[in-house]
Design a protein around this motif. Structure first.
Motif, mmCIF file in Angstrom:
data_model
loop_
_atom_site.group_PDB
_atom_site.id
_atom_site.type_symbol
_atom_site.label_atom_id
_atom_site.label_comp_id
_atom_site.label_asym_id
_atom_site.label_seq_id
_atom_site.Cartn_x
_atom_site.Cartn_y
_atom_site.Cartn_z
ATOM 1 N N HIS A 194 12.235 -7.043 9.399
ATOM 2 C CA HIS A 194 11.018 -7.244 8.614
ATOM 3 C C HIS A 194 9.854 -7.668 9.512
ATOM 4 O O HIS A 194 8.738 -7.131 9.395
ATOM 5 N N LEU A 209 5.285 -5.453 2.998
ATOM 6 C CA LEU A 209 5.955 -6.414 3.873
ATOM 7 C C LEU A 209 5.314 -7.796 3.768
ATOM 8 O O LEU A 209 5.999 -8.815 3.783
ATOM 9 N N THR A 212 13.724 -1.103 2.899
ATOM 10 C CA THR A 212 12.269 -1.198 3.050
ATOM 11 C C THR A 212 11.587 0.095 2.625
ATOM 12 O O THR A 212 10.562 0.082 1.922
#
Length: 824
Positions: free
Chosen positions: A641, A756, A728
């Motif tokens: 991330h 994000l 993601t």
């Protein structure tokens, strides 16, 4: 000063003597006590008041209809009769309590009257404040529902609320005539209020519960006169039984609510205390152990017993609250039954009431120490064998003790075991109750001398087959409260006891036993579902569904829905990749769907970790590796991330598009450098560094060895990293499709950075599912990126609807299914 040889002292102090001159050594008695029953009644009155308010808020038409029926029914009553009833009630509602107060003052019971007057004054003030200040300041809603016909009359009636509080606080137990007269006047006053249409049924009910709550609250706060009889009264009761006590002392270790007296008795008037052989007893020797049951102590621990009775599957139904008479009869019957079964227990010699507030049981005094007081080196195998033989006698006679803790076994001075504390015993007990006794005693002994000796001595007496049947019952819920507290310091003790039994009987096949009617997590599920409904309904209600249906491009909505579904597959692959053990894909996906329900009652970063760890343990992974596997997946997810956020942040900042940039690359660099400086400065402080190190070690302990195991399998590594990236990508596609569903459009790199950033804030937020933080961050970031506020808000609502709210019901169904299959 007292004369030589005078043994009479003042009652209530050490060395107090009964009227006959019997010295009683006991600590001073408190003049007033707080009775648990008053606290329970206060809570019950508050619950009743809340129920009335809830009822009138959701059933206004019903309450008004009831009032209308009462008014129409009394309209045909003779006016003279109504007038006389009103006159009698107006006079009697005050005259009867005043007369009772005068009667109590005449008997020098002024403190009791003063406390009741205090309750009446408090009730008067509360009703005045409610009527004069609260209602005018906050009209409408529940308060208006308490008022008949919407007129500005008082929702709490000042004429009877103080009287109810007075009657409650003064206490009229044992005075039936006064009770009938007082409550008749209160009821007549309420009836005349209904007929005159200046009182409603709901307002009268609220007034009743308000007065009762204030009365019981004052009684509990101030305390009531101590009704527990002193030792002098106990000695007088023994004398009425034909015993001749010569001295007594309260034995140490007994609480005020569970008193024990050591009593020396004489066989003839004036004779010195002697033992069973007729020999004179030396000073300090007792012949009777007198247990005193106090009426007010019967409600101690009531809430715990009610919870235990509701949750635990007892072999026979029990009672959370027993009367004094029932407790006396149960302990007496159990004592006789235990003695008849051949088990060693102090002989019950006498039973009697002590006034109206207590009762006594006089047992033969057996000098010794409780098993819990013995040091481990004094607990020999011979003693353990004797303890198991006493339990065997109970088992053969189908008697259950239910309290086989360290205090329930008395070790005499000669080294023999006696069973005591029989108040919770049961005759004609079922198989489950008998097996539970064995499980409790096994755990009690194992806590003192280890599971090896406890199991070995039990097997020598009870047999290996009996112990094999106890294995399914070695659960924390089956044990007493004190034993469960002790197991917190030795959490794997029950497992070691099971292992010792299995070694004796390797081919044991004991069917699992469900001891709980419901589990605490079932209650958590219900609360979570209620909480989710409480939040979901207003959230969905704020969405203009008609507008969404008319303006949204449904192709993109379906795309966003499909991407939302892919996230659960990605999360499952992410977990499976970091677990060397083989996991079924379908069930792992169900666990991730269930996690969408759990995160509504826990922060987003906590709920998933907890349910995945539980799932791995249920799948056969040991607790340590299970925590390490989930930690490894979380660590890799966090690293991925951060890396993606930095990379796409730079790409987005350096790419010029027709829309406004989210942030220039220079700004990102400055922000990152500032964060690095702040982190370095914080870590330079030893206390901060220690806290961070401890937290990281607790979160990721064992992660590195687990990652090494995963690195040795390229297939597992690809599965884990692929699941992390797919997770993601699926969320980004869902967000981008939600934006395009309302005609918006942003560069995909910008959408990645927006997601994000919002996801990081949602994980850090302490709210369930990141509520508030995610919505705010997404809306602000999308607006800054160039979308209109209306488009950004609609896109965020659709995104959260698909990823947070719609999965709630499927998540609850998956959670319930996995619980039923014992997969979590």
């Amino acid at each position: 000063m007292t004369q030589a040889g005078d043994t009479t002292v003042r009652p209530g102090r050490p060395g107090a003597a009964a009227a006959g001159g019997v010295p009683v050594d006991e600590p001073p008695r408190p003049d007033r006590i707080r009775r648990p029953s008053d606290a329970f009644r206060f809570a019950a009155a508050i619950i009743g008041l809340a129920a009335v308010l809830l009822l009138v808020s959701i059933a206004q038409q019903t309450t008004h209809g009831l009032q209308t029926d009462i008014t129409e029914g009394t309209a045909h009553a003779p006016r003279l009769l109504l007038y006389l009833a009103t006159l009698a009630s107006s006079f009697g509602v005050l005259a009867v309590p005043v007369a009772f107060a005068a009667e109590r003052l005449f008997h020098k019971d002024g403190m009791r009257v003063a406390i009741a007057l205090l309750a009446a004054v408090i009730a008067f003030v509360v009703t005045l404040v409610l009527d004069d200040w609260v209602v005018p300041a906050a009209p409408g809603g529940v308060l208006d529902s308490l008022i008949w016909g919407g007129t500005r009359t008082a929702p709490a009636h000042v004429d009877i609320a103080p009287v109810i509080a007075f009657v409650t606080a003064v206490g009229m137990a044992g005075r039936p005539r006064w009770q009938i007269a007082t409550w008749s006047m209160i009821g007549l006053t309420a009836l005349t209020g209904l007929t005159a249409s200046y009182a409603s049924v709901s307002a009268l009910a609220a007034t009743y519960f308000l007065g009762r709550a204030i009365g019981h609250g004052v009684r509990y706060a101030v305390g009531t006169p101590n009704p527990r009889p002193p030792g002098t009264a106990v000695m007088a009761a023994l004398e009425r039984l034909g015993l001749r006590p010569v001295r007594a002392r309260m034995l140490p270790g007994g609480a005020e609510a569970d008193r024990h007296y050591g009593v020396a008795v004489a066989h003839a008037p004036g004779a010195a205390p002697v033992d069973a052989t007729g020999a004179a007893l030396p000073p300090g020797e007792w012949q009777l152990d007198v247990s005193v049951l106090d009426r007010d102590a019967q409600s101690a621990g009531l809430l715990y017993r009610m919870w235990r009775l509701a949750r635990f599957r007892e072999a026979t139904p029990g009672r959370a609250l027993r009367s004094l008479r029932r407790s006396l009869e149960q302990e007496s019957l159990t004592a006789y039954a235990v003695a008849a079964a051949g088990a060693r227990t102090p002989r019950l010699t006498a039973v009697s009431d002590v006034g109206t507030e207590a009762a006594l049981l006089a047992f033969e005094y057996v000098p010794g120490r409780r098993l819990g007081e013995l040091p481990p080196n004094e607990i020999t195998d011979e003693l353990l064998t004797d303890v198991w033989r006493q339990l065997q006698c109970l088992q053969h006679a189908r008697l259950a003790h239910h309290r086989l803790e360290g205090e329930a076994v008395l070790v005499t001075d000669t080294g023999r075991a006696c069973l005591v504390d029989l108040g919770g015993g049961e005759i004609a007990a079922g198989d489950l109750a008998l097996r539970l006794d064995v499980a409790q005693l096994l755990t009690t002994l194992a806590l003192r001398i280890g599971p090896e000796r406890a199991v070995a001595t039990a097997a020598a007496v009870l047999g290996e087959q009996t112990l094999a049947g106890v294995v399914p019952l070695l659960q924390r819920v089956a044990l007493s409260r004190n034993t469960r507290a002790a197991l917190r310091h030795d959490k794997d003790l029950l497992t070691r006891i099971r292992e010792q039994i299995v070694r004796l009987e390797p081919e044991i096949e004991a069917a699992p036993v469900r001891l709980e009617r419901f589990r605490p997590r079932t209650i958590v599920s219900i609360i979570a579902l209620s909480f989710a409904a409480y939040i979901v309904i207003p959230q969905i209600g704020s969405i203009d569904l008609v507008r969404l249906a008319s303006t949204a491009q449904w192709w993109w909505v379906l795309t966003a829905l499909a991407a939302s579904g892919v996230t659960y597959l990605a999360a499952a692959l992410m977990l499976m990749g970091f677990v060397p053990e083989r996991l079924p894909l379908g069930r792992t996906v169900l666990v991730q769907i269930a996690a969408s329900f759990v995160k509504l009652v826990a922060p987003a970063a906590v709920g998933g970790v907890a349910i995945n760890t539980r799932y791995l343990q249920r799948s056969g992974v040991r607790p340590g590796p299970a925590v390490a596997s989930v930690g490894a997946s979380q660590l890799m997810g966090m690293v991925t991330h951060i890396l993606l956020l930095i990379v796409f942040g730079f790409v987005t900042g350096s790419t010029r598009t027709a829309t406004k940039d989210l942030a220039p690359s220079r700004t990102i660099v400055i922000v990152l450098l500032a964060l690095a400086v702040l982190a370095s400065a914080a870590l330079a402080v030893r206390r901060v560094r220690r806290v961070v190190t401890t937290r990281l070690r607790s979160m990721f302990s064992g992660v590195v060895p687990r990652l090494v195991d995963v690195l040795q399998s390229p297939r597992k590594l690809c599965t884990g990293l692929g699941g992390t990236l797919l997770l993601t990508v699926a969320f980004v596609v869902c967000l981008d499709a939600s934006v395009r569903a309302f005609g918006g459009s942003l560069p995909w790199t910008t959408v990645v950075v927006v997601f994000l950033t919002a996801n990081a804030l949602g994980s850090a937020a302490p709210t369930p599912g990141g509520l508030g933080a995610v919505e705010g961050a997404l809306t602000l970031a999308l607006t800054i990126s160039g979308l209109t506020a209306e488009t950004a808000t609609s896109a965020v609502l659709l995104f959260r609807l698909l990823t947070l709210w719609l999965p709630v019901l499927p998540g609850w169904a998956a959670f319930t299914y996995l619980q039923r299959k014992e997969a979590i």
